[in-house]
Design a protein around this motif. Sequence first.
Motif, PDB file in Angstrom:
ATOM      1  N   ALA A 120       0.834  -1.207   0.000  1.00 10.91           N
ATOM      2  CA  ALA A 120       0.000   0.000   0.000  1.00 10.91           C
ATOM      3  C   ALA A 120       0.863   1.249   0.000  1.00 10.91           C
ATOM      4  N   GLN A 121       1.995   1.217   0.741  1.00  7.40           N
ATOM      5  CA  GLN A 121       2.907   2.363   0.781  1.00  7.40           C
ATOM      6  C   GLN A 121       3.557   2.591  -0.578  1.00  7.40           C
ATOM      7  N   GLU A 181       3.381   5.906  -2.960  1.00 11.29           N
ATOM      8  CA  GLU A 181       4.555   6.609  -3.498  1.00 11.29           C
ATOM      9  C   GLU A 181       4.480   6.699  -5.013  1.00 11.29           C
ATOM     10  N   GLU A 182       4.021   5.639  -5.655  1.00 15.57           N
ATOM     11  CA  GLU A 182       3.893   5.676  -7.108  1.00 15.57           C
ATOM     12  C   GLU A 182       2.872   6.722  -7.549  1.00 15.57           C
ATOM     13  N   GLU A 183       1.770   6.830  -6.792  1.00 16.17           N
ATOM     14  CA  GLU A 183       0.771   7.845  -7.115  1.00 16.17           C
ATOM     15  C   GLU A 183       1.346   9.248  -6.962  1.00 16.17           C
ATOM     16  N   GLU A 193       3.635   9.943  -9.882  1.00 14.15           N
ATOM     17  CA  GLU A 193       2.854  10.228 -11.089  1.00 14.15           C
ATOM     18  C   GLU A 193       2.283  11.637 -11.043  1.00 14.15           C
ATOM     19  N   GLU A 194       1.839  12.066  -9.841  1.00 10.98           N
ATOM     20  CA  GLU A 194       1.300  13.425  -9.699  1.00 10.98           C
ATOM     21  C   GLU A 194       2.392  14.467  -9.972  1.00 10.98           C
ATOM     22  N   GLU A 195       3.605  14.210  -9.429  1.00  9.62           N
ATOM     23  CA  GLU A 195       4.723  15.138  -9.642  1.00  9.62           C
ATOM     24  C   GLU A 195       5.101  15.206 -11.116  1.00  9.62           C
ATOM     25  N   TRP A 196       5.098  14.047 -11.759  1.00 12.15           N
ATOM     26  CA  TRP A 196       5.466  14.018 -13.177  1.00 12.15           C
ATOM     27  C   TRP A 196       4.458  14.795 -14.021  1.00 12.15           C
ATOM     28  N   GLU A 197       3.168  14.687 -13.652  1.00  6.88           N
ATOM     29  CA  GLU A 197       2.158  15.439 -14.387  1.00  6.88           C
ATOM     30  C   GLU A 197       2.381  16.940 -14.252  1.00  6.88           C
TER      31      GLU A 197
END
Length: 434
Positions: A383-384, A388-390, A393-397
Amino acid sequence: WCLLITYYVRMLILNPLCLFLPADGWKSRWVQSKHSSDYGRFQLSAGSFYGDEEKDKGLQTTQDGKFYALSTRFQPFSNEGENLVVQFTVKHEQGIDCGGGYIKLFPAELDQGDMHSESRYLIMFGPDICGTGNNYVHAIINYKGNYHANNKTIRCRINKLTHLYTLIIRPNATYAVKIDNQLVTSGSLEEDWDFLPPKRIKDPHARKPRKWDEREKIEDPNEKKPEDWEDFALIPDPEAKKPSDWDAEMDGKWEPPLIPNAKYKGEWKAQIIDNPNYKGEWVHPIIDNPKYKADAFIYRFHNISVLGLDLWQVKSGTIFDNFLLTNDEVFAEQFGNETWGATKVTGPGREPEKQMKEKQDEEEKQRQQLEKERKAKEEAEGAQEDEEEEEEEEEWEVVSEGNWGEATELREEKEKGKQEEQGGEGPGEGKDEL
């Protein structure tokens, strides 16, 4: 000790342990039926828990959902004039849900290679379990070609430990069933099996007389209901009048409405008195049954020559051991104590098989707990990682849209959060400024 026959005390001891030297030597003594190619197979094993790993080795079923048909032959004998003691141990260490744990004794004419569930047997004895409520000890005896089960309900042991089962049939036509060398039931062969017609029966020609009165109490025939007794709860309204516009052809016959009867006294009943003609309950006369004929040899079997394991099991793992046929009740009890007892109950508070089972159960419980904690940890870590992946992905967007300042803030917040979780300091805190 695999086969011991004496003239003073005739006994047959079939201990599978003795039959397994060398490794598969037992197979020369036991015959696997070829009546079906799908019969289950046995192996030599003491199971996963035991009192003594070598002494407790026995014949173990190995395949789920199978019929089993295995037998061993010995010199034919008759129990005429002697006791017959049938004894063996059985352990359902798999926690059997439905299946047999009994043995059968067959006559000499049995074709072992063709033994099957319809093969004629003399005695079937031992536990049979199917579900929580169906746990019985079978004691089925072949008398003059017909199979008769004991009329009593004899409960078997349903735990996973080894148990000793003993059937004793005596020349005086009495019997006893013991479990773990403790008596669980006894009685008369004639009374507890339906071998013979009943000694006494109801007289088939007797009939209850027509005038026989079995009524102890009756209503007083001389008492009459008073003429003014009102026993109608509702009566037609005496003041009601038929409407002037009532059309009998259209509306049918007019009837006044019903109203409560003010004089209603309830249902009238005559008083109950003793019946002067009472003769009591008629008892059907009992007479001697002309079809009954005593059999002094009701206990006797001829040509006992094969011991077989002919049974069905949904879940395999049952272990059979310490088979004994003898005419000596005392010896049978001693033999049970020296085999089953010596490795299962060695003294007060010392039950090695049970203690080994309990230790394994505790270890399994701990293993399951550790496995549960391991899975919980993996799920938490997973879950952690997903979180972190989410965030990545948000930072990359944000970066891909050219918002460099916002991306930097997100990265700093993320780094600060990690340090706070680790008990560290935030960026720039506790450091000298240049």
